[in-house]
Scaffold this motif. Structure first.
Motif, short mmCIF file in Angstrom:
data_model
loop_
_atom_site.label_atom_id
_atom_site.label_comp_id
_atom_site.label_asym_id
_atom_site.label_seq_id
_atom_site.Cartn_x
_atom_site.Cartn_y
_atom_site.Cartn_z
N PHE A 1 -9.75 12.17 12.14
CA PHE A 1 -8.96 12.17 13.24
C PHE A 1 -8.02 13.43 13.78
CE2 PHE A 1 -8.55 7.03 13.65
CZ PHE A 1 -9.92 6.91 13.75
N PRO A 2 -7.62 13.61 14.97
CA PRO A 2 -6.83 14.65 15.12
C PRO A 2 -5.24 15.00 14.43
CG PRO A 2 -7.59 13.83 17.03
CD PRO A 2 -7.87 12.78 15.92
N GLU A 3 -4.60 14.01 14.09
CA GLU A 3 -3.36 14.34 13.45
C GLU A 3 -3.27 13.18 12.19
OE1 GLU A 3 -3.32 13.98 17.65
OE2 GLU A 3 -3.19 12.07 16.46
N THR A 4 -2.68 13.91 11.24
CA THR A 4 -2.36 13.01 9.81
C THR A 4 -1.74 11.65 10.40
OG1 THR A 4 -0.53 14.41 9.45
CG2 THR A 4 -2.59 15.24 8.51
N ALA A 5 -0.76 11.88 11.21
CA ALA A 5 0.10 10.54 11.45
C ALA A 5 -0.67 9.49 11.93
CB ALA A 5 1.38 11.10 12.27
N THR A 6 -1.86 9.78 12.64
CA THR A 6 -2.64 8.99 13.53
C THR A 6 -3.85 8.54 12.56
OG1 THR A 6 -2.07 9.64 15.39
CG2 THR A 6 -4.01 8.56 15.50
N ALA A 7 -4.08 9.18 11.41
CA ALA A 7 -5.33 9.13 10.55
C ALA A 7 -4.91 7.91 9.60
CB ALA A 7 -5.68 10.05 9.89
N LEU A 8 -4.84 6.63 10.14
CA LEU A 8 -4.43 5.51 9.45
C LEU A 8 -5.24 4.34 10.01
CD1 LEU A 8 -0.52 5.80 9.95
CD2 LEU A 8 -1.77 6.39 7.89
N GLY A 9 -5.72 3.51 8.88
CA GLY A 9 -6.24 2.16 9.49
C GLY A 9 -5.78 1.13 8.68
N ILE A 10 -5.93 -0.22 9.21
CA ILE A 10 -5.53 -1.48 8.52
C ILE A 10 -6.75 -2.28 8.43
CG2 ILE A 10 -4.32 -2.36 10.37
CD1 ILE A 10 -2.82 -2.85 6.80
N LYS A 11 -6.90 -3.13 7.60
CA LYS A 11 -7.87 -4.23 7.59
C LYS A 11 -7.54 -5.39 6.55
CE LYS A 11 -11.67 -2.69 4.45
NZ LYS A 11 -13.03 -2.28 4.47
N MET A 12 -8.44 -6.44 6.60
CA MET A 12 -8.02 -7.34 6.00
C MET A 12 -9.32 -7.65 4.93
SD MET A 12 -7.05 -10.72 7.98
CE MET A 12 -5.37 -10.90 8.42
N ASP A 13 -9.02 -7.83 3.46
CA ASP A 13 -10.32 -8.05 2.72
C ASP A 13 -10.85 -9.37 2.67
OD1 ASP A 13 -8.56 -9.42 1.03
OD2 ASP A 13 -8.43 -7.91 -0.55
N SER A 14 -11.67 -9.67 1.85
CA SER A 14 -12.46 -11.11 1.91
C SER A 14 -11.33 -12.20 1.70
CB SER A 14 -13.51 -11.15 1.07
OG SER A 14 -13.27 -10.95 -0.20
N HIS A 15 -10.14 -11.88 0.88
CA HIS A 15 -9.30 -12.84 0.55
C HIS A 15 -8.06 -12.79 1.63
CE1 HIS A 15 -11.34 -13.62 -3.14
NE2 HIS A 15 -11.48 -12.25 -3.22
N TYR A 16 -8.14 -11.89 2.60
CA TYR A 16 -6.97 -11.96 3.59
C TYR A 16 -6.01 -10.94 3.32
CZ TYR A 16 -9.98 -15.19 6.16
OH TYR A 16 -10.90 -15.79 6.85
N ASN A 17 -6.22 -10.15 2.26
CA ASN A 17 -5.14 -9.34 1.88
C ASN A 17 -5.20 -8.10 2.88
OD1 ASN A 17 -4.19 -10.59 -0.42
ND2 ASN A 17 -6.14 -10.20 -1.57
N LEU A 18 -4.27 -7.49 3.11
CA LEU A 18 -4.37 -6.17 3.97
C LEU A 18 -4.51 -4.89 3.23
CD1 LEU A 18 -1.29 -6.68 6.52
CD2 LEU A 18 -3.85 -7.43 6.71
N ILE A 19 -5.46 -4.05 3.68
CA ILE A 19 -5.77 -2.80 2.97
C ILE A 19 -5.27 -1.73 4.04
CG2 ILE A 19 -7.32 -1.38 1.79
CD1 ILE A 19 -8.91 -3.99 1.33
N LEU A 20 -4.59 -0.68 3.56
CA LEU A 20 -4.04 0.39 4.36
C LEU A 20 -4.92 1.59 3.88
CD1 LEU A 20 -2.40 1.35 6.61
CD2 LEU A 20 -0.55 2.09 4.78
N SER A 21 -5.51 2.14 4.86
CA SER A 21 -6.50 3.46 4.58
C SER A 21 -5.52 4.48 5.25
CB SER A 21 -7.73 3.60 5.23
OG SER A 21 -8.24 4.91 5.11
N ALA A 22 -4.96 5.60 4.24
CA ALA A 22 -4.42 6.70 4.66
C ALA A 22 -4.99 8.09 4.19
CB ALA A 22 -2.90 6.67 4.61
N PRO A 23 -6.00 8.36 4.58
CA PRO A 23 -6.68 9.75 3.98
C PRO A 23 -5.79 10.85 3.60
CG PRO A 23 -8.21 8.74 5.65
CD PRO A 23 -6.44 8.13 5.69
N HIS A 24 -4.94 10.94 4.54
CA HIS A 24 -3.98 12.14 4.34
C HIS A 24 -2.41 11.75 3.90
CE1 HIS A 24 -7.11 14.53 6.03
NE2 HIS A 24 -7.18 13.51 6.99
#
Length: 190
Positions: free
Chosen positions: A118-141
């Motif tokens: 993605f263009p900006e490090t501060a925007t390069a973020l994602g959130i999802k739920m795993d199969s047990h409804y736990n949140l996972i945060l992706s922050a490659p930078h």
């Protein structure tokens, strides 16, 4: 206040609206899915600025990775299903297995690979739920830039003059400093 990925996850867990949207997307059972970009970034910036009301989001970016069915109509179908679940949300669903064509770059290998580019490090973020409804945060930078209110290009954008122009145009047009006055935007002169 916000010092770790866990702090951001807790912040999102406490937000009923965000959790409702995450549950809706999870119900589609998309491969390698995330809600990303402004959905996470704006929540962090709103919190750090002490806003009591959520900043309006122009869209809710849902991404997934399916290299078997890269038909754009499938994305529209998923947007329709989300609209049926939660109307009046500006859903934007994109399969990252085809977005490299639109972005004129090498094929992405996963949704997280796309987020990293993605263009900006501060925007390069994602959130999802795993199969047990736990949140996972992706922050490659990492999360340092978003929690330090710093806007700078990702290494992928910083490494290419044309992408730097895209970054510069984007931060100029977004003009985030009007909303979040404490931001520090890094401009790269080419």
């Amino acid at each position: 206040m916000l010092k770790s990925k866990f702090d951001i996850i807790l912040l999102i867990q406490k937000d009923e609206w965000m959790m409702e949207l995450l549950n809706a997307v999870k119900s589609l059972d998309l491969p390698d899915w995330w809600i990303c970009a402004g959905f996470v970034r704006s929540k962090v910036w709103d919190t750090l600025h002490g806003f009591e009301e959520r900043t309006n989001l122009p869209d809710i970016d849902v991404i997934y990775y399916d290299d078997i069915n890269i038909c754009e109509e499938e994305e529209k179908k998923m947007e329709g299903r989300l609209e049926a679940l939660i109307p009046n949300i500006p859903w934007s669903v994109k399969n990252q297995a085809r977005m490299h064509i639109r972005n004129s770059v090498e094929a992405y290998t996963s949704s997280v690979d796309a987020i990293a580019k993605f263009p900006e490090t501060a925007t390069a973020l994602g959130i999802k739920m795993d199969s047990h409804y736990n949140l996972i945060l992706s922050a490659p930078h990492g999360i340092q830039d978003v929690i330090n209110l710093e806007v700078k290009p990702t290494p992928f954008f910083a490494a290419n003059e044309k992408r730097i122009e895209v970054y510069e145009d984007r931060v100029t047009k977004k003009n985030w400093e009007l909303i979040w006055s404490q931001l520090k935007v890094q401009h790269i002169k080419s």
